[in-house]
Design an enzyme around this catalytic site. Sequence first.
Site, PDB file in Angstrom:
ATOM      1  N   ARG A   1      71.292   6.724  30.234  1.00  0.00           N
ATOM      2  CA  ARG A   1      70.103   5.910  30.485  1.00  0.00           C
ATOM      3  C   ARG A   1      70.263   5.011  31.717  1.00  0.00           C
ATOM      4  O   ARG A   1      69.280   4.703  32.396  1.00  0.00           O
ATOM      5  CB  ARG A   1      69.801   5.047  29.257  1.00  0.00           C
ATOM      6  CG  ARG A   1      69.438   5.823  27.994  1.00  0.00           C
ATOM      7  CD  ARG A   1      68.033   6.405  28.063  1.00  0.00           C
ATOM      8  NE  ARG A   1      67.693   7.147  26.865  1.00  0.00           N
ATOM      9  CZ  ARG A   1      67.135   6.608  25.781  1.00  0.00           C
ATOM     10  NH1 ARG A   1      66.874   5.311  25.736  1.00  0.00           N
ATOM     11  NH2 ARG A   1      66.852   7.355  24.738  1.00  0.00           N
TER      12      ARG A   1
ATOM     13  N   ASP B   1      55.623  -4.650  22.223  1.00  0.00           N
ATOM     14  CA  ASP B   1      56.900  -3.970  22.395  1.00  0.00           C
ATOM     15  C   ASP B   1      57.777  -4.856  23.266  1.00  0.00           C
ATOM     16  O   ASP B   1      57.272  -5.738  23.979  1.00  0.00           O
ATOM     17  CB  ASP B   1      56.710  -2.593  23.033  1.00  0.00           C
ATOM     18  CG  ASP B   1      57.894  -1.670  22.777  1.00  0.00           C
ATOM     19  OD1 ASP B   1      57.842  -0.905  21.792  1.00  0.00           O
ATOM     20  OD2 ASP B   1      58.879  -1.730  23.536  1.00  0.00           O
TER      21      ASP B   1
END
Length: 276
Positions: A43, A145
């Site tokens: 990532r 979020d």
Amino acid sequence: MNSSIESMALDVSDEEMLLFQQLFKRYIGLYLPFSKKALLCSRLSRRLVELGLSDLRGYYALISQPQEEAERQRAIDLITTNETYFFREQKHFDALRDDILPQISARNEMKIWSAASSTGEEAYSIAMLLDDCRAHHPWSIQASDISQRVLTFARRALYPMVRGEHIPKPYLSRYCLCGTGEYEGHFLIDQRIRRRVAFEQRNLLNLPTEMDEKFDVVFLRNVIIYFDFPTKVDVIQGVIRKIRPGGWLIVGHSESLHGMPLDLQMFAPSIYRRPL
């Protein structure tokens, strides 16, 4: 540079992993086990290349600085998992339609919180159902979020056509606009649905008190699996305070609240109610 980054993904030390584990736990409550070393490297590797950094320790040194809030948020955006799709775990939407909506007064505005909304599919799925079942009564949806990146995507409300395969066909034709030209192969959520959903960044470890006892239903699905047990308890207790007495909490089918000291009554597996 690319080859060195790739080999580094295989050699990240326990010490380096512990540094990132502690950082993500401190800022967002995320528990990143040592088994996720490969995920951490995959990532973050591209971002290291962009910054001209040769190893994860250098990147940690950067994002651990208090003044590097923007880059730290970039790392959070990259590491958090955001896999979702429309009408995921269909039984929850069936329960909302058949069991929960009939028990909520139509006189007052119904408020729902999609508390880990990712790229918006959950919130827009709820909105389609409410527009269908509660069209003549007031309702609103707040979606949140931790990642600004996914919130930007959600506000755009433009999705590849393949992401709509679980949307009921009547809803697909009623609420989704088929893209043309440069947007061919995509669909856009209809504006009258988009305007009923407000997206905001929220950290589940630090929720504002003005949200207390505000929501009739909270969807908190497939997020507490990323926390250790004490953090799960803190997050759930904080979310419960945002639910009106008699309101509902829906968690993911794979998530368990067993053994937690919570003021909730189980209605069905993964569906709970705050006592009146």
